[in-house]
Each structure stands twice: as structure tokens, then as C-alpha cells.
Scaffold this active site. Structure first.
Site, PDB file in Angstrom:
ATOM      1  N   GLU A  58     -11.837  42.090 -23.815  1.00 13.59           N
ATOM      2  CA  GLU A  58     -12.109  41.623 -25.179  1.00 13.59           C
ATOM      3  C   GLU A  58     -12.845  42.680 -25.999  1.00 13.59           C
ATOM      4  O   GLU A  58     -12.644  42.779 -27.207  1.00 13.59           O
ATOM      5  CB  GLU A  58     -12.939  40.337 -25.149  1.00 13.59           C
ATOM      6  CG  GLU A  58     -12.199  39.147 -24.594  1.00 13.59           C
ATOM      7  CD  GLU A  58     -13.064  37.907 -24.582  1.00 13.59           C
ATOM      8  OE1 GLU A  58     -12.851  37.059 -25.459  1.00 13.59           O
ATOM      9  OE2 GLU A  58     -13.956  37.805 -23.707  1.00 13.59           O
ATOM     10  N   LYS A 113     -12.920  31.872 -32.457  1.00  9.75           N
ATOM     11  CA  LYS A 113     -12.154  32.954 -31.831  1.00  9.75           C
ATOM     12  C   LYS A 113     -10.739  32.429 -31.655  1.00  9.75           C
ATOM     13  O   LYS A 113     -10.515  31.424 -30.972  1.00  9.75           O
ATOM     14  CB  LYS A 113     -12.741  33.319 -30.470  1.00  9.75           C
ATOM     15  CG  LYS A 113     -11.972  34.420 -29.750  1.00  9.75           C
ATOM     16  CD  LYS A 113     -12.451  34.636 -28.324  1.00  9.75           C
ATOM     17  CE  LYS A 113     -13.811  35.247 -28.315  1.00  9.75           C
ATOM     18  NZ  LYS A 113     -14.212  35.655 -26.945  1.00  9.75           N
ATOM     19  N   TYR A 155     -21.305  35.164 -53.894  1.00 10.13           N
ATOM     20  CA  TYR A 155     -20.330  35.028 -52.799  1.00 10.13           C
ATOM     21  C   TYR A 155     -19.997  36.369 -52.164  1.00 10.13           C
ATOM     22  O   TYR A 155     -19.825  36.471 -50.953  1.00 10.13           O
ATOM     23  CB  TYR A 155     -19.014  34.431 -53.279  1.00 10.13           C
ATOM     24  CG  TYR A 155     -19.064  33.201 -54.116  1.00 10.13           C
ATOM     25  CD1 TYR A 155     -18.050  32.950 -55.033  1.00 10.13           C
ATOM     26  CD2 TYR A 155     -20.085  32.277 -54.017  1.00 10.13           C
ATOM     27  CE1 TYR A 155     -18.054  31.816 -55.826  1.00 10.13           C
ATOM     28  CE2 TYR A 155     -20.111  31.147 -54.801  1.00 10.13           C
ATOM     29  CZ  TYR A 155     -19.094  30.918 -55.714  1.00 10.13           C
ATOM     30  OH  TYR A 155     -19.107  29.802 -56.489  1.00 10.13           O
ATOM     31  N   LEU A 212     -20.371  33.881 -28.989  1.00 13.02           N
ATOM     32  CA  LEU A 212     -20.207  33.417 -30.367  1.00 13.02           C
ATOM     33  C   LEU A 212     -21.524  32.885 -30.920  1.00 13.02           C
ATOM     34  O   LEU A 212     -21.828  33.056 -32.103  1.00 13.02           O
ATOM     35  CB  LEU A 212     -19.133  32.326 -30.441  1.00 13.02           C
ATOM     36  CG  LEU A 212     -17.701  32.743 -30.121  1.00 13.02           C
ATOM     37  CD1 LEU A 212     -16.774  31.537 -30.195  1.00 13.02           C
ATOM     38  CD2 LEU A 212     -17.220  33.854 -31.030  1.00 13.02           C
TER      39      LEU A 212
END
Length: 121
Positions: free
Chosen positions: A22, A99, A54, A72
Site C-alpha cells: 500500500e 479507502k 473552502y 485512517l
């Protein structure tokens, strides 16, 4: 009065994960934000300084997504605290990181972590 600002489906290609492949091959990640602030000033002023920019929020997420992590939860935590530091007017924040096609041998669209935090003045 509160305002909820949503940035949805921000897509990043990054190198997060526990498995060694990964961190080499990478994967696609989606990030969603829900930012809560007081809307009292911006409703009257029509001035960007009285709300959340933003573009600045996106850049903050992009910067954190570029730093590899195993979990995560760790990435979501970094994003949450980076946004809180950049925008002290935040009253609450929700960060979701997904993910896509996680590599664990099953047919799964995504695996996600959601962090929520609120700050009371």
C-alpha cells in the site's frame, strides 16, 4: 445560528496503509468534511473572513493526505486538528476518510473512518 459547511468527495491518491504494498502502489481515498461554525457574522457581512474559506480547508486536507500514515484514524485525526488550528471559529467538525477498494481479499467498495469533535466555548 449555526452554519454547516460540507466539502464532499474530495479525491486523493495517496500511500496510506499497513501492508507494505500500500505504501508503494498507493490507493484512492475520499475525504468528506462537515464544518460547523456560527453564521451570525457572515449572514450580515457577506465577507469571507467571517466564515470558512473552502479553498483553504481543501488545501489543509490535501497537505495532510500527502503525508503517509498506516491508519485512517491517524490521518483523520491530523486533518481534524489541522483544521481546528487553522480555523479557530469551528464549533464542531466531522471528518470521514474512505479507502476505495481496500486490499483484503474481499469485494468491498470502501473502508472508512469517521471522527467527530465539538468544541464548546
Amino acid at each position: 445560528m449555526t452554519s454547516k459547511i460540507e466539502l464532499k468527495d474530495m479525491r486523493f491518491y495517496a500511500y496510506h496503509g499497513v501492508a507494505p504494498q500500500e505504501t508503494i502502489v498507493g490507493n484512492t481515498f475520499m475525504v468528506d468534511l462537515l464544518l460547523t461554525i456560527s453564521a451570525d457574522k457572515s449572514l450580515l457581512s457577506d465577507n469571507l473572513k467571517d466564515t470558512i474559506n473552502y479553498a483553504e480547508a481543501y488545501e489543509t486536507v490535501k497537505q495532510e493526505m500527502s503525508r503517509p500514515s498506516k491508519l485512517l484514524e491517524h490521518i483523520a485525526g491530523r486533518i481534524l486538528y489541522a483544521l481546528k488550528n487553522r480555523f479557530p471559529q469551528l464549533k464542531a467538525l466531522r471528518v470521514k476518510i474512505s479507502k476505495l477498494n481496500p486490499p483484503f481479499g474481499g469485494e468491498v467498495y470502501s473502508a472508512a473512518v469517521i471522527l467527530e469533535e465539538s468544541w464548546h466555548p
